[in-house]
Design a protein around this motif. Structure first.
Motif: not given
Length: 167
Positions: A138-140, A144-145
């Motif tokens: 999600q972060y990549s 944001s995670p």
């Protein structure tokens, strides 16, 4: 191309649900003492007479998530401290596959906490592995995670005033 899509769907959707149906049979016959024919009947109903059948024959996450929940439930019902890790792992995998399965993950985590510190630690450690992979993804992809991918749908499908444009 069609062969590759078939193979991917087979291993992502069909095989987990087939294994889930087998474990569902074992859960019913071993832990709830249903007769073999009743357990087999309910397993067939699960596999072929619920929405899991169409979801597991197409590339959807619902059938895979349900299979992972059955895997988690199977490990949850078995005796042994170390199985809490696998119960948490499969519940975490299910939550990664379908966010609504997080409800089960919270429930099993609370139960593990009530059972003791070791059970809670093993369950959380098991769930942490797939959830940390999801957070990194999600972060990549979204910065944001905690950013749900659904918030990045095509703007044509989003509605004003709805949470993330859809809820």
């Amino acid at each position: 191309q069609i062969f590759n899509a078939y193979i991917i769907n087979l291993f992502v959707s069909v095989v987990p649900m087939a294994a889930g149906a087998v474990l569902f049979y074992k859960i019913l016959s071993s832990y709830f003492q249903f007769s073999k024919i009743t357990s087999l009947s309910y397993s067939f109903v699960l596999a072929f007479s619920t929405p899991l059948f169409p979801f597991s024959t197409n590339l959807w996450g619902h059938g895979t998530s349900a299979a992972f929940l059955i895997f988690s439930l199977y490990n949850f019902l078995r005796k042994g401290e170390k199985l809490w890790f696998w119960a948490g792992f499969w519940a975490g995998m299910s939550a990664c596959t379908d966010y609504l399965a997080s409800i089960f993950l919270v429930g099993i985590s609370v139960h593990a906490c009530l059972r003791g510190r070791k059970s809670a630690c093993l369950c959380v450690l098991g769930a942490f592995m797939p959830l940390s992979c999801l957070a990194l993804y999600q972060y990549s992809c979204f910065g944001s995670p905690f950013a749900p991918s659904i918030a990045y749908n095509n703007p044509i499908y989003l509605q004003e005033g709805k949470t993330a444009g859809v809820l």
